[in-house]
Design a protein around this motif. Structure first.
Motif, PDB file in Angstrom:
ATOM      1  N   CYS A 145       0.756  -1.319  -0.098  1.00  0.00           N
ATOM      2  CA  CYS A 145      -0.059   0.134  -0.012  1.00  0.00           C
ATOM      3  C   CYS A 145       0.884   1.385   0.026  1.00  0.00           C
ATOM      4  N   ILE A 146       0.707   2.244  -0.976  1.00  0.00           N
ATOM      5  CA  ILE A 146       1.583   3.355  -1.188  1.00  0.00           C
ATOM      6  C   ILE A 146       0.699   4.488  -1.331  1.00  0.00           C
ATOM      7  N   SER A 147       0.992   5.600  -0.306  1.00  0.00           N
ATOM      8  CA  SER A 147       0.092   6.611  -0.434  1.00  0.00           C
ATOM      9  C   SER A 147       0.805   7.883  -0.665  1.00  0.00           C
ATOM     10  N   PRO A 148       0.083   9.107  -0.812  1.00  0.00           N
ATOM     11  CA  PRO A 148       0.637  10.305  -1.066  1.00  0.00           C
ATOM     12  C   PRO A 148       0.648  11.274  -0.050  1.00  0.00           C
ATOM     13  N   TRP A 149       1.057  12.458   0.018  1.00  0.00           N
ATOM     14  CA  TRP A 149       1.054  13.346   1.073  1.00  0.00           C
ATOM     15  C   TRP A 149      -0.066  14.289   1.369  1.00  0.00           C
ATOM     16  N   ASN A 150      -1.073  14.415   0.706  1.00  0.00           N
ATOM     17  CA  ASN A 150      -2.266  15.377   0.725  1.00  0.00           C
ATOM     18  C   ASN A 150      -3.153  15.180   1.911  1.00  0.00           C
ATOM     19  N   LYS A 173       3.820   1.787   2.622  1.00  0.00           N
ATOM     20  CA  LYS A 173       4.836   3.288   2.655  1.00  0.00           C
ATOM     21  C   LYS A 173       3.978   4.357   2.449  1.00  0.00           C
ATOM     22  N   PRO A 174       4.152   5.397   3.655  1.00  0.00           N
ATOM     23  CA  PRO A 174       3.370   6.597   3.509  1.00  0.00           C
ATOM     24  C   PRO A 174       4.472   7.568   2.370  1.00  0.00           C
ATOM     25  N   SER A 175       3.859   8.715   2.548  1.00  0.00           N
ATOM     26  CA  SER A 175       4.511   9.555   1.501  1.00  0.00           C
ATOM     27  C   SER A 175       5.927  10.269   2.212  1.00  0.00           C
ATOM     28  N   HIS A 203       9.299   3.616   6.013  1.00  0.00           N
ATOM     29  CA  HIS A 203       9.620   4.985   5.406  1.00  0.00           C
ATOM     30  C   HIS A 203      10.630   5.043   4.192  1.00  0.00           C
ATOM     31  N   GLY A 204      10.235   6.212   3.400  1.00  0.00           N
ATOM     32  CA  GLY A 204      11.719   6.366   2.525  1.00  0.00           C
ATOM     33  C   GLY A 204      11.065   6.976   1.125  1.00  0.00           C
ATOM     34  N   LEU A 205      11.918   6.982   0.162  1.00  0.00           N
ATOM     35  CA  LEU A 205      11.672   7.724  -0.805  1.00  0.00           C
ATOM     36  C   LEU A 205      11.165   6.744  -2.106  1.00  0.00           C
ATOM     37  N   GLY A 206      10.237   7.544  -2.774  1.00  0.00           N
ATOM     38  CA  GLY A 206       9.560   6.652  -3.909  1.00  0.00           C
ATOM     39  C   GLY A 206      10.673   5.649  -4.518  1.00  0.00           C
ATOM     40  N   ALA A 209      12.664   3.088  -1.483  1.00  0.00           N
ATOM     41  CA  ALA A 209      11.723   2.087  -0.847  1.00  0.00           C
ATOM     42  C   ALA A 209      10.371   1.642  -1.492  1.00  0.00           C
ATOM     43  N   GLY A 210       9.832   2.690  -2.183  1.00  0.00           N
ATOM     44  CA  GLY A 210       8.764   2.501  -3.229  1.00  0.00           C
ATOM     45  C   GLY A 210       8.759   1.527  -4.285  1.00  0.00           C
ATOM     46  N   GLN A 211       9.863   1.843  -4.918  1.00  0.00           N
ATOM     47  CA  GLN A 211      10.337   1.040  -5.837  1.00  0.00           C
ATOM     48  C   GLN A 211      10.700  -0.462  -5.526  1.00  0.00           C
ATOM     49  N   LEU A 247      -5.021   1.728  -9.134  1.00  0.00           N
ATOM     50  CA  LEU A 247      -4.127   3.008  -9.197  1.00  0.00           C
ATOM     51  C   LEU A 247      -5.417   4.294  -9.016  1.00  0.00           C
ATOM     52  N   GLU A 248      -5.091   5.045  -8.005  1.00  0.00           N
ATOM     53  CA  GLU A 248      -5.973   6.267  -7.843  1.00  0.00           C
ATOM     54  C   GLU A 248      -4.971   7.379  -8.190  1.00  0.00           C
ATOM     55  N   LEU A 249      -5.204   8.237  -9.194  1.00  0.00           N
ATOM     56  CA  LEU A 249      -4.186   9.044  -9.890  1.00  0.00           C
ATOM     57  C   LEU A 249      -4.595  10.541  -9.652  1.00  0.00           C
ATOM     58  N   GLY A 250      -3.963  11.112 -10.403  1.00  0.00           N
ATOM     59  CA  GLY A 250      -4.613  12.956 -10.496  1.00  0.00           C
ATOM     60  C   GLY A 250      -5.745  12.946 -11.152  1.00  0.00           C
ATOM     61  N   GLY A 251      -6.204  14.128 -11.060  1.00  0.00           N
ATOM     62  CA  GLY A 251      -7.523  14.853 -11.360  1.00  0.00           C
ATOM     63  C   GLY A 251      -7.279  16.066 -11.941  1.00  0.00           C
ATOM     64  N   LYS A 252      -8.196  16.621 -12.726  1.00  0.00           N
ATOM     65  CA  LYS A 252      -8.406  18.287 -13.232  1.00  0.00           C
ATOM     66  C   LYS A 252      -9.859  18.355 -13.389  1.00  0.00           C
ATOM     67  N   ILE A 384      -2.253  21.089 -11.275  1.00  0.00           N
ATOM     68  CA  ILE A 384      -1.663  22.076 -10.625  1.00  0.00           C
ATOM     69  C   ILE A 384      -1.409  21.413  -9.318  1.00  0.00           C
ATOM     70  N   PHE A 385      -2.396  21.014  -8.683  1.00  0.00           N
ATOM     71  CA  PHE A 385      -2.712  20.761  -7.328  1.00  0.00           C
ATOM     72  C   PHE A 385      -2.215  21.705  -6.230  1.00  0.00           C
ATOM     73  N   GLY A 386      -2.566  22.868  -6.251  1.00  0.00           N
ATOM     74  CA  GLY A 386      -2.511  23.809  -5.206  1.00  0.00           C
ATOM     75  C   GLY A 386      -3.780  24.818  -5.405  1.00  0.00           C
TER      76      GLY A 386
HETATM   77  P1  NAD Z   1       3.739  10.904  -5.955  1.00  0.00           P
HETATM   78  O1  NAD Z   1       3.185   9.912  -7.193  1.00  0.00           O
HETATM   79  O2  NAD Z   1       4.734  11.467  -6.145  1.00  0.00           O
HETATM   80  O3  NAD Z   1       3.850  10.069  -4.858  1.00  0.00           O
HETATM   81  C1  NAD Z   1       2.763   9.108  -4.169  1.00  0.00           C
HETATM   82  C2  NAD Z   1       3.497   8.195  -3.436  1.00  0.00           C
HETATM   83  O4  NAD Z   1       4.344   7.077  -4.185  1.00  0.00           O
HETATM   84  C3  NAD Z   1       4.490   8.431  -2.239  1.00  0.00           C
HETATM   85  O5  NAD Z   1       4.390   7.645  -1.133  1.00  0.00           O
HETATM   86  C4  NAD Z   1       6.002   8.223  -3.156  1.00  0.00           C
HETATM   87  O6  NAD Z   1       7.002   8.181  -2.159  1.00  0.00           O
HETATM   88  C5  NAD Z   1       5.669   6.750  -3.657  1.00  0.00           C
HETATM   89  N1  NAD Z   1       6.312   6.895  -5.023  1.00  0.00           N
HETATM   90  C6  NAD Z   1       6.948   7.562  -5.546  1.00  0.00           C
HETATM   91  N2  NAD Z   1       7.717   7.079  -6.937  1.00  0.00           N
HETATM   92  C7  NAD Z   1       7.609   5.526  -6.770  1.00  0.00           C
HETATM   93  C8  NAD Z   1       8.133   4.563  -7.405  1.00  0.00           C
HETATM   94  N3  NAD Z   1       8.898   4.660  -8.422  1.00  0.00           N
HETATM   95  N4  NAD Z   1       7.812   3.347  -6.963  1.00  0.00           N
HETATM   96  C9  NAD Z   1       6.750   3.142  -5.761  1.00  0.00           C
HETATM   97  N5  NAD Z   1       6.306   4.125  -5.094  1.00  0.00           N
HETATM   98  C10 NAD Z   1       6.607   5.403  -5.634  1.00  0.00           C
HETATM   99  O7  NAD Z   1       2.503  11.867  -5.478  1.00  0.00           O
HETATM  100  P2  NAD Z   1       2.214  12.713  -4.480  1.00  0.00           P
HETATM  101  O8  NAD Z   1       2.943  13.987  -5.207  1.00  0.00           O
HETATM  102  O9  NAD Z   1       2.534  12.367  -3.035  1.00  0.00           O
HETATM  103  O10 NAD Z   1       0.748  13.173  -4.464  1.00  0.00           O
HETATM  104  C11 NAD Z   1       0.235  13.927  -5.276  1.00  0.00           C
HETATM  105  C12 NAD Z   1      -0.738  13.357  -6.291  1.00  0.00           C
HETATM  106  O11 NAD Z   1      -1.514  12.362  -5.864  1.00  0.00           O
HETATM  107  C13 NAD Z   1      -1.483  14.201  -7.076  1.00  0.00           C
HETATM  108  O12 NAD Z   1      -1.401  13.739  -8.420  1.00  0.00           O
HETATM  109  C14 NAD Z   1      -3.102  13.740  -6.698  1.00  0.00           C
HETATM  110  O13 NAD Z   1      -3.838  14.177  -7.744  1.00  0.00           O
HETATM  111  C15 NAD Z   1      -2.882  12.307  -6.273  1.00  0.00           C
HETATM  112  N6  NAD Z   1      -3.756  11.967  -5.596  1.00  0.00           N
HETATM  113  C16 NAD Z   1      -4.796  11.041  -6.187  1.00  0.00           C
HETATM  114  C17 NAD Z   1      -5.912  10.830  -5.278  1.00  0.00           C
HETATM  115  C18 NAD Z   1      -7.103   9.687  -5.668  1.00  0.00           C
HETATM  116  O14 NAD Z   1      -7.748   9.467  -4.950  1.00  0.00           O
HETATM  117  N7  NAD Z   1      -7.260   9.758  -7.154  1.00  0.00           N
HETATM  118  C19 NAD Z   1      -5.851  11.172  -3.802  1.00  0.00           C
HETATM  119  C20 NAD Z   1      -4.985  12.053  -3.603  1.00  0.00           C
HETATM  120  C21 NAD Z   1      -3.799  12.219  -4.320  1.00  0.00           C
END
Ligand code: NAD
Length: 479
Positions: A145-150, A173-175, A203-206, A209-211, A247-252, A384-386
């Motif tokens: 399970c890998i998650s972002p910072w927002n 792995k959290p962000s 914990h660690g970098l994407g 650790a994520g890779q 995969l839950e990714l970006g939005g616009k 833009i995400f801001g």
């Molecule tokens: P990011 O993709 O940079 O990082 C997310 C996570 O992935 C972090 O834990 C990071 O360390 C890890 N990661 C990075 N490279 C990796 C790799 N090669 N292998 C495995 N893990 C890796 O995203 P972010 O900047 O942390 O978050 C912002 C993004 O998240 C925005 O695009 C936003 O839209 C998206 N987001 C989507 C949802 C959703 O539900 N669809 C919810 C929140 C945020």
């Protein structure tokens, strides 16, 4: 404050003893260190999870449910500590962390504590063949399970809770940008009696650790939330190993406003859907389209309301807009504001960094409204995400629909209208996984959550998540 990895129920240093600075974005200063974990740490976490799996996957649903409920309860009890930690780590207003992030993290555990007791296997009788099919839903094994910072704890727990409820063991792995509440979750899991190894938090970098998680041959499923480019990379890495992927990714996301809407409700909700959490929510309505007949009025009212938002230190109860999560992210957001003019945009409000008294090095930015005359510009096509929204007018329903769908993303859409036919027509045609009509970010945790197009694949939430975290096996018995 040094954060440690949580592996096999214990708090441990990274094997190579390498560390990363952790920043408090509201003052722009380092306030601790986090493990810069490597492949070796992930392997250790995997081994712990793999050892825990045979017994955890055989616990009764009641046992799992009661441990998850206990975690939910402890999160509630520690609301203040967790909310303060989240706010300090992320820059979000403390009031928001208290009202949304931490209560939702607790609800995630409580929801799946209940849901797992209602999750049924299926049976199909093959009439005329003297046979019955029984479809088991078995846990997958060790999952990542890998998650972002927002929304740090909110999104981290949204993945972990269904994974362990379904009987899996987890390497999570959290962000690296916001690790603190994930660290605190480890202590809570121990206190709640979660058996060691069921959840391991590294914990660690994407890209290290994520890779190592996504490339691990024995981690059989990956639930990821983050950016679209990272999601594409994960798919390229994991697909040849036939891992299950969510995969839950970006939005616009479009926010489409018709003149026949309930105007006051629309206006106050649009302030939130534009700037809540400094606009750093994947579901924010960053492209606002307004019907021509109310465009000028909306512009005036919106600018006025936005100008009243207070940008300030997250711990101040008056603050509406806190700090952006990092210097790097602030610079990225600012770079989009800088190209507004080149793209024919007009900044109606904001656009500048804010110097906050006593926190001059914090990453503060004014909420920003940019009027654009085309949907083709980068400001309308790239995430833009801001705290930046664009606005433009439209004349007809068809035009609004075309504008809304003319983007590579397809996460959510918001529609403001009191016309039922239009509601149904537009909702059917909008290319998005989630459509909100006359509301925004109202979540019933039973409903499917996720995006289409470049916003990802798969759905989270409710039984969708439990289906993702289980492998169906059909047993056909002839008698
Ligand atoms: P990011 O993709 O940079 O990082 C997310 C996570 O992935 C972090 O834990 C990071 O360390 C890890 N990661 C990075 N490279 C990796 C790799 N090669 N292998 C495995 N893990 C890796 O995203 P972010 O900047 O942390 O978050 C912002 C993004 O998240 C925005 O695009 C936003 O839209 C998206 N987001 C989507 C949802 C959703 O539900 N669809 C919810 C929140 C945020």
């Amino acid at each position: 404050m040094n954060i440690k990895n949580y592996i096999n129920g214990e708090f441990v240093n990274p094997i190579k003893n390498q560390w990363i600075d952790n920043y408090n974005p509201s003052i722009g200063e380092v306030y601790g260190q986090i493990p810069n974990s490597t492949e070796e740490d992930i392997e250790k976490a995997y081994q712990a999870a793999n050892e825990a799996f045979p017994s955890w996957s055989k616990t009764t649903l009641d046992e799992r449910s009661s441990i998850l409920s206990k975690i939910a309860q402890l999160i509630k009890e520690k609301l203040d500590v967790l909310a303060e930690a989240e706010s300090k780590d992320n820059g979000k207003p403390l009031s928001l962390a208290k009202a949304v992030d931490i209560p939702r993290a607790s609800s995630n555990f409580q929801f799946f504590a209940n849901a797992i007791t209602q999750f049924a296997s299926e049976a199909h009788e093959s009439v005329g063949f003297n046979a019955i099919n029984l479809t088991l839903r078995q846990p997958i094994g060790v999952v990542g399970c890998i998650s972002p910072w927002n929304l740090p704890l909110y999104l981290f727990t949204w993945k972990i809770a269904p994974a362990i409820a379904a009987g899996n063991c987890v390497v999570a792995k959290p962000s690296e940008v916001t690790p603190m509440t994930a660290f605190l979750l480890g202590e809570i899991c121990n206190e709640a009696g979660l058996p060691k190894g069921v959840l391991n938090i590294v914990h660690g970098l994407g890209n290290s650790a994520g890779q190592a998680i996504i490339a691990h041959p024995k981690i059989k499923a990956i639930s990821f939330t983050g950016g679209t480019n990272t999601g594409a990379h994960i798919a390229r890495t994991a697909a040849p190993m036939f891992k299950k992927l969510s995969l839950e990714l970006g939005g616009k996301n479009p926010n489409i406003i018709f003149a026949d809407c309930d105007y006051d409700k629309m206006l106050s909700t649009t302030i939130k859907s534009s700037f809540a959490n400094q606009g750093q929510i994947c579901l924010c309505g960053s492209r606002i389209f307004v019907e021509e007949s109310i465009f000028e009025k909306f512009k005036e009212d919106f600018v006025k309301k936005v100008s009243e938002l207070k940008v300030g230190i997250p711990f101040d109860s008056e603050t509406n807009v806190g700090a952006l999560v990092s210097k790097q992210h602030l610079e990225k957001v600012k770079s989009y504001i800088n190209i507004a003019e080149e793209e024919g945009g007009v900044i109606l409000f904001g656009g500048e960094r804010v110097s906050v008294n006593g926190a001059e090095n914090g990453y503060y930015l004014q909420p920003t409204i940019i009027q654009v005359d085309s949907n083709k510009c980068k400001l309308n096509q790239e995430e833009i995400f801001g705290p930046v929204v664009t606005i433009m007018s439209f004349k007809t329903q068809e035009e609004a629909l075309t504008l809304a769908n003319d983007v590579s993303y397809g996460l959510s859409a918001t529609l403001w209208t009191n016309n039922l036919n239009r509601t149904m027509q537009m909702s059917q045609e909008l290319q998005a996984g989630i459509v909100w009509v006359n509301t925004w970010l109202m979540r019933d945790l039973r409903t499917p959550f996720g995006g289409t197009k470049a916003s990802g694949v798969g759905r989270e939430g409710g039984f969708e998540a439990l289906r993702f975290f289980t492998e169906p096996k059909n047993i056909c018995i002839q008698y």
